[in-house]
Write a protein that holds these residues in place. Sequence first.
Motif, PDB file in Angstrom:
ATOM      1  N   VAL A  54      38.903  33.050  45.406  1.00  0.00           N
ATOM      2  CA  VAL A  54      39.365  33.569  46.692  1.00  0.00           C
ATOM      3  C   VAL A  54      39.772  35.032  46.510  1.00  0.00           C
ATOM      4  O   VAL A  54      39.963  35.506  45.384  1.00  0.00           O
ATOM      5  N   THR A  59      43.547  35.480  52.093  1.00  0.00           N
ATOM      6  CA  THR A  59      44.337  34.274  51.895  1.00  0.00           C
ATOM      7  C   THR A  59      45.813  34.640  51.742  1.00  0.00           C
ATOM      8  O   THR A  59      46.221  35.765  51.990  1.00  0.00           O
ATOM      9  N   TYR A  61      49.687  33.398  49.419  1.00  0.00           N
ATOM     10  CA  TYR A  61      50.207  32.635  48.279  1.00  0.00           C
ATOM     11  C   TYR A  61      50.371  31.162  48.650  1.00  0.00           C
ATOM     12  O   TYR A  61      50.086  30.265  47.844  1.00  0.00           O
ATOM     13  N   ILE A  64      47.008  29.472  48.443  1.00  0.00           N
ATOM     14  CA  ILE A  64      46.561  29.396  47.050  1.00  0.00           C
ATOM     15  C   ILE A  64      47.308  28.295  46.305  1.00  0.00           C
ATOM     16  O   ILE A  64      46.706  27.495  45.573  1.00  0.00           O
ATOM     17  N   ILE A  80      41.274  28.122  39.604  1.00  0.00           N
ATOM     18  CA  ILE A  80      41.397  28.857  40.861  1.00  0.00           C
ATOM     19  C   ILE A  80      41.623  30.328  40.517  1.00  0.00           C
ATOM     20  O   ILE A  80      42.605  30.667  39.848  1.00  0.00           O
ATOM     21  N   VAL A  82      42.094  34.190  41.846  1.00  0.00           N
ATOM     22  CA  VAL A  82      42.458  35.030  42.980  1.00  0.00           C
ATOM     23  C   VAL A  82      42.119  36.484  42.618  1.00  0.00           C
ATOM     24  O   VAL A  82      42.835  37.124  41.840  1.00  0.00           O
ATOM     25  N   LEU A 111      45.434  28.582  37.138  1.00  0.00           N
ATOM     26  CA  LEU A 111      45.585  29.488  38.276  1.00  0.00           C
ATOM     27  C   LEU A 111      45.583  30.931  37.769  1.00  0.00           C
ATOM     28  O   LEU A 111      46.444  31.319  36.967  1.00  0.00           O
TER      29      LEU A 111
END
Length: 345
Positions: A54, A59, A61, A64, A80, A82, A111
């Motif tokens: 993403v 987006t 937080y 996410i 994931i 970011v 993450l």
Amino acid sequence: MKELDLILKNIKNKEVLPIYFFHGDEPYFIDLAVKALENDFLEEDEKAFNQTVVYGKDTSYQEILSLARQFPMMGDKQVIIVKEAQDLKLTEAESNALETYVQNAVPSTVLVFAHKHKKLDSRKKVTKLLEKSGALFLSESVKEHLLPKWIADECLRLQIKTAPNISHLLAEYLGNDLSRIANELNKLKMILKAGEILDGTIVENHIGISKEFNVFELQKALGMKNANAAFKIAHFMGKNPKNNPFVMLLGNLYNYFSNIIIYNTMVGQSPNAIASQMGINPYFLKDYAEASRFYPLKHATRVISILREFDMKGKGLGAVNMDDAELIKEMVYKIINVDKIKMKV
């Protein structure tokens, strides 16, 4: 980024952390780490189900972290990523949500935040929590005086043999854009034959930097007051303004003559102390010692005034209808003759 080698090694060995928060003003190291997590951690058949990318501007937080709390569809881990995380808005509510997640990260999720071009605020609680948990990684720019060494180390890593001063030549012309430098070195790696040494000719042919007519050689010619060489180089550089931006030339010469001033003011001190103050390798101190014979403190200071004068002219002030070629030639003439010309008060 000091930890980069260890991070890349751990990713290769499938030993990862639940959170990676990369931040700082050097995007190159962040890109390397994120690329490894994106390409080398999950198997290809797992990525379709368990890898999500993403972008910060699209987006939040909260969204996410909602994804991060889900469980993998197949396999043991989900990733994931970011990208452009610096575009995320860190409101108080978002900050509180991130703090809560950092303290209770889901072990089946990796993450990854790529927060480029700036640091997180070290005063914020969430920054301190990320650091305490071992999830915060700072990516700092390579300082200008360390850039040749970084290039030399990259050449060594890529098993590229180089002629003397090649790393300095590349540093002078490519600047501190590490991504560009890395791309150029990788291209050269593909071009070079087994055992072939990267020299000025190869650099000139494939990157467009002349081994004879560049700012590095101009500095040497000016430092020795070799007028013929300096004017020859100035003429060539003026004919190729795209490869020899006037602003970059001014910046390099300003640093060079500033170091000559430092040398003049520190004569008699230890070589290491002088080199440290100048931000150079002590090996190159002899070049400045030689140049200081031609440019004592009074004259080196005058050169700085000349460079400031031409900085203004380059911006169109006091130099009507003068192109870069004319500016370079006039500037070189004044530097070479700095001991003879009268300075404006």
